[in-house]
Design a protein around this motif. Sequence first.
Motif, PDB file in Angstrom:
ATOM      1  N   VAL A   1       7.847  42.463  22.734  1.00 46.53           N
ATOM      2  CA  VAL A   1       8.376  43.519  23.588  1.00 46.53           C
ATOM      3  C   VAL A   1       7.212  44.331  24.137  1.00 46.53           C
ATOM      4  N   GLU A   2       7.470  44.984  25.259  1.00 54.06           N
ATOM      5  CA  GLU A   2       6.453  45.767  25.968  1.00 54.06           C
ATOM      6  C   GLU A   2       6.062  46.977  25.122  1.00 54.06           C
ATOM      7  N   THR A   3       4.776  47.089  24.780  1.00 59.44           N
ATOM      8  CA  THR A   3       4.341  48.248  23.985  1.00 59.44           C
ATOM      9  C   THR A   3       3.285  49.084  24.720  1.00 59.44           C
ATOM     10  N   ALA A   4       2.789  48.559  25.861  1.00 59.24           N
ATOM     11  CA  ALA A   4       1.778  49.305  26.610  1.00 59.24           C
ATOM     12  C   ALA A   4       2.420  50.537  27.238  1.00 59.24           C
ATOM     13  N   ASN A   5       1.765  51.684  27.072  1.00 62.51           N
ATOM     14  CA  ASN A   5       2.252  52.948  27.635  1.00 62.51           C
ATOM     15  C   ASN A   5       3.680  53.295  27.209  1.00 62.51           C
ATOM     16  N   VAL A   6       4.023  52.916  26.006  1.00 64.08           N
ATOM     17  CA  VAL A   6       5.356  53.240  25.499  1.00 64.08           C
ATOM     18  C   VAL A   6       5.192  54.326  24.434  1.00 64.08           C
TER      19      VAL A   6
ATOM     20  N   ASP B   1       6.556  37.060  29.407  1.00 65.16           N
ATOM     21  CA  ASP B   1       6.142  35.779  28.813  1.00 65.16           C
ATOM     22  C   ASP B   1       6.857  35.488  27.483  1.00 65.16           C
ATOM     23  N   LYS B   2       7.810  36.347  27.136  1.00 70.44           N
ATOM     24  CA  LYS B   2       8.633  36.159  25.929  1.00 70.44           C
ATOM     25  C   LYS B   2       7.832  36.162  24.625  1.00 70.44           C
TER      26      LYS B   2
ATOM     27  N   ARG C   1      11.811  46.927  26.344  1.00 65.54           N
ATOM     28  CA  ARG C   1      11.888  45.798  27.273  1.00 65.54           C
ATOM     29  C   ARG C   1      11.134  44.595  26.732  1.00 65.54           C
TER      30      ARG C   1
ATOM     31  N   GLU D   1      15.540  38.310  26.024  1.00 66.87           N
ATOM     32  CA  GLU D   1      16.514  39.337  26.382  1.00 66.87           C
ATOM     33  C   GLU D   1      17.892  38.865  25.906  1.00 66.87           C
TER      34      GLU D   1
ATOM     35  N   LYS E   1       8.864  41.336  27.066  1.00 68.55           N
ATOM     36  CA  LYS E   1       7.777  40.920  27.959  1.00 68.55           C
ATOM     37  C   LYS E   1       8.177  39.669  28.736  1.00 68.55           C
TER      38      LYS E   1
END
Lengths: 250, 310
Positions: A26-31, A22-23, A18, A222, A20
């Motif tokens: 990409v989401e890396t927390a808890n992934v 704020d562009k 996914r 996205e 983020k």
Amino acid sequence: MKVLVPIKRVIDANVKVRVKADKSGVETANVKMAMNPFCEIAVEAAIRLKEAGTASEIVAVAAGVQQSQETLRTALAMGADRAILVKSDAILEPLAIAKLLKAVVEKEEPGLVILGKQAVDNDNNQTGQMLAGLLGWAQATFVSKIALEGEGLAATREVDGGLEKVILKMPAIVTVDLRLNTPRYASLPNIMKAKKKPLDSVTPEDLGVDVTPRLEILEVSEPPGRKAGIKVGSVAELLDKLKNEAKVLS
Amino acid sequence: MSTLVIAEHDNAGLKSGTLNAVSAAGALGGDIHVLVAGQDCAAAAAAAAALPGVAKVLKADSAEYGHQMAEDLAPLIVRLASDYSHLLAAASTFGKNVMPRAAALLDVQQVSDIAAIEGPDTFVRPIYAGNALAKVRSNDAIKVLTVRTTTFDPVAETGGSAAIEELAGTGAKGLSRFAGQELTRNERPELTTARVVISGGRGMQASDNFGMLEKVADKLGAAVGASRAAVDSGYAPNDYQVGQTGKVVAPDLYIAVGISGAIQHLAGMKDSKVIVAINKDEEAPIFQVADYGLVADLFQAVPELDEQLG
Ligand SMILES: Cc1cc2nc3c(=O)[nH]c(=O)nc-3n(C[C@H](O)[C@H](O)[C@H](O)COP(=O)(O)OP(=O)(O)OC[C@H]3O[C@@H](n4cnc5c(N)ncnc54)[C@H](O)[C@@H]3O)c2cc1C
Ligand SMILES: Nc1ncnc2c1ncn2[C@@H]1O[C@H](COP(=O)(O)O)[C@@H](O)[C@H]1O
């Protein structure tokens, strides 16, 4: 012959990535993170060379954050003999990674370096070719078969038109494609044993490499989505829609 | 500003990706030169000279370029590079093989597989199997780029009349040797340029069953593609693979047969204009991107399609 296998820690290929809000990336927390699938194939290829008596030692190398140690431990559990972490919290681009790997190669003097063809996070497909260029070594990219023949290495490459065979002078660089092998899973006893295998840590400064990025990431967004269409009830209806609605068939 | 396009060719003619690369060079603006390095490559150089928008063709006709091995080609690109602001090739297996090697020798961070040009130094490229688009700015003096062919329409094959300048070779490095090839031969259009593509997945169950798709393909003037699972299972040759790590296609019509629609497959075909999915599992994710979905057993639906196409 010593074989060096550079490996990368990436977001697991099964995770839906996914962007983020704020562009910025990409989401890396808890992934869930994992070894890049092409790197697993590279590790497996090295292990098979060792099992065949061609390789004497396998050294896995990863450049990245401290947690890349976990990925190196996986390589050790699969069958690598020792590991080197080039520890850095910076954004590492393929050129910087190739320079770090060149410094490691000059120290370790392997006869062969096996990389993945592509890291499935940034899909760059560059590092092996760059390393080969910096070292002035032969390269075989997108390889689905390797065999040591006399003084050289015979490689079958997957190219756009089919397959191509090349013979490389050693030492050489190979980047692996999907069809080279099916990587093994690490067994529980081997995972335990891997904890005792040597894992050294160095920094880009130790290696004398400037890793300053050359690219600025302005925005990560996205992609435009596709909306699901309709279900048709029969082949006849499908053909009718393709001809008269979508107008892609005449 | 000037761009050097590294032509992909087989000495006798240009590969289609070269037309898309020249098109991308046009989007950058500035002069466009094309490097044709090969052996007995006069015909390919003439073809490059005929492309509209090309100002000059650099022809390096020398034994060491016969198979365009990266080890020999990269030094030539490096020798020429200082005259250009941009070096560009298609993101084909050819471009992916040679460009990073040249970039590293130039101390440049390549930008791979660009899908849009927003300025002379700003490019958009898909990452994470197309799950995200990254807009990046390159701060290197020379930009080294590979271009996603599906987003840059090919230039016409005629209309230009560029001068052809002969270059001397750089000499063979003797690092690698071409030892043969096994090309997939068929009379159908090329996968990456076909107007219609019909692809089969694991649902095809056997390589013989791909014959059903070929029959339909021949009636539609289509190319045949495959999922990774179909290639790994030996149902189709490696160069049929569509996806994140195979070929990227964007035809007017893409027909996915017995393909579940994994993100890695979608990465290679979701920019197609119209997508059709034939799958017996109505929950298959491919239906989320398909314009027309047919929930059916492919062993019934494909022969029916063949029959109704007459
Ligand atoms: C690093 C990496 C890279 C990858 N790169 C690619 C890539 O480039 N391209 C790619 O395609 N994949 C790629 N993959 C693989 C991808 O994740 C999927 O595993 C693959 O796409 C699945 O192929 P498939 O849809 O043919 O098989 P499956 O997922 O097994 O789907 C088969 C489908 O056929 C349907 N089916 C079965 N029988 C019938 C029937 N009789 N009639 C109708 N429908 C039927 C089933 O319902 C099912 O939906 C990659 C994976 C990784 C990890
Ligand atoms: N940070 C890294 N550390 C070690 N090896 C890497 C790293 N990044 C990339 N590689 C290697 O280079 C290959 C291709 O990556 P890329 O060029 O980023 O697509 C990977 O499969 C790895 O073998």
